[in-house]
Design an enzyme around this catalytic site. Sequence first.
Site, PDB file in Angstrom:
ATOM      1  N   HIS A 243     -26.682 -13.836 -23.211  1.00  0.00           N
ATOM      2  CA  HIS A 243     -25.674 -14.392 -22.463  1.00  0.00           C
ATOM      3  C   HIS A 243     -25.634 -12.451 -21.531  1.00  0.00           C
ATOM      4  O   HIS A 243     -25.766 -11.656 -21.608  1.00  0.00           O
ATOM      5  CB  HIS A 243     -23.909 -14.887 -23.056  1.00  0.00           C
ATOM      6  CG  HIS A 243     -23.287 -14.536 -21.613  1.00  0.00           C
ATOM      7  ND1 HIS A 243     -22.047 -13.735 -21.117  1.00  0.00           N
ATOM      8  CD2 HIS A 243     -23.306 -15.071 -20.779  1.00  0.00           C
ATOM      9  CE1 HIS A 243     -22.015 -14.241 -20.364  1.00  0.00           C
ATOM     10  NE2 HIS A 243     -22.202 -15.210 -19.603  1.00  0.00           N
TER      11      HIS A 243
ATOM     12  N   HIS B 143     -32.825 -15.684 -36.174  1.00  0.00           N
ATOM     13  CA  HIS B 143     -31.122 -16.322 -36.292  1.00  0.00           C
ATOM     14  C   HIS B 143     -30.109 -15.370 -36.013  1.00  0.00           C
ATOM     15  O   HIS B 143     -29.699 -14.652 -37.082  1.00  0.00           O
ATOM     16  CB  HIS B 143     -31.702 -17.407 -37.556  1.00  0.00           C
ATOM     17  CG  HIS B 143     -32.105 -17.446 -37.518  1.00  0.00           C
ATOM     18  ND1 HIS B 143     -32.831 -18.769 -37.485  1.00  0.00           N
ATOM     19  CD2 HIS B 143     -33.773 -16.956 -38.481  1.00  0.00           C
ATOM     20  CE1 HIS B 143     -34.599 -18.707 -37.645  1.00  0.00           C
ATOM     21  NE2 HIS B 143     -34.601 -18.398 -38.660  1.00  0.00           N
TER      22      HIS B 143
ATOM     23  N   GLU C 170     -22.845 -16.351 -14.353  1.00  0.00           N
ATOM     24  CA  GLU C 170     -21.829 -15.346 -14.004  1.00  0.00           C
ATOM     25  C   GLU C 170     -22.308 -15.571 -12.663  1.00  0.00           C
ATOM     26  O   GLU C 170     -23.755 -15.459 -12.385  1.00  0.00           O
ATOM     27  CB  GLU C 170     -21.687 -14.000 -14.531  1.00  0.00           C
ATOM     28  CG  GLU C 170     -20.758 -14.660 -15.616  1.00  0.00           C
ATOM     29  CD  GLU C 170     -19.752 -13.585 -16.008  1.00  0.00           C
ATOM     30  OE1 GLU C 170     -19.568 -13.109 -16.197  1.00  0.00           O
ATOM     31  OE2 GLU C 170     -19.667 -13.537 -18.032  1.00  0.00           O
TER      32      GLU C 170
ATOM     33  N   HIS D 249     -26.596  -9.379 -25.358  1.00  0.00           N
ATOM     34  CA  HIS D 249     -25.883  -9.470 -24.174  1.00  0.00           C
ATOM     35  C   HIS D 249     -26.003  -9.095 -23.175  1.00  0.00           C
ATOM     36  O   HIS D 249     -26.297  -7.261 -23.357  1.00  0.00           O
ATOM     37  CB  HIS D 249     -24.131  -9.793 -24.942  1.00  0.00           C
ATOM     38  CG  HIS D 249     -23.374  -9.512 -23.888  1.00  0.00           C
ATOM     39  ND1 HIS D 249     -22.597  -9.461 -22.701  1.00  0.00           N
ATOM     40  CD2 HIS D 249     -22.402 -10.810 -24.129  1.00  0.00           C
ATOM     41  CE1 HIS D 249     -21.484 -11.202 -21.560  1.00  0.00           C
ATOM     42  NE2 HIS D 249     -21.536 -11.594 -23.020  1.00  0.00           N
TER      43      HIS D 249
END
Length: 187
Positions: A73, A90, A53, A95
């Site tokens: 992300h 895991h 982004e 974010h």
Amino acid sequence: MKRNFKMHLPNPHKQHPKVSKRAWISETALIIGNVSIADDVFVGPNAVLRADEPGSSITVHRGCNVQDNVVVHSLSHSEVLIGKNTSLAHSCIVHGPCRIGEDCFIGFGAVVFDCNIGKDTLVLHKSIVRGVDISSGRMVPDGTVITRQDCADALEDITKDLTEFKRSVVKANIDLVEGYIRLREES
């Protein structure tokens, strides 16, 4: 063994991942855009690190491990910083915006978003941390939801045995990086 760069992709802004030659990235990991990965980093199978982004970035410092199925992300105009010797276990989700300090552990299936996590902190399995600052040296117990600052401030200090556990995970993954790099160089 040749490195597979098909899974290292530019973002729409033509920013390419920067990956140290002294890192080991699984061929099934997907790394997109403005992502920097330092020496001695392990990125496991099916991990996704995505800074695609506008104005987003992800930095993974030396000695970290991003284990199988982890998603990292970064939203537009935000960053994700993963401090040195930190483990993302895991299937956890990190974010951005998010800063995780050095020597931290984010457990299996945990979610951290829009937060700052101090160094030497442990977020255990299936926990959620959102919109708070966690001081250094704290522990978020299994399955805990921390979305208010007063709850973050009340967290207990990490125990000695959990500090040792964190160190052992980092060591095991650095050993894996060294072993995989040796295999790559022998091929």
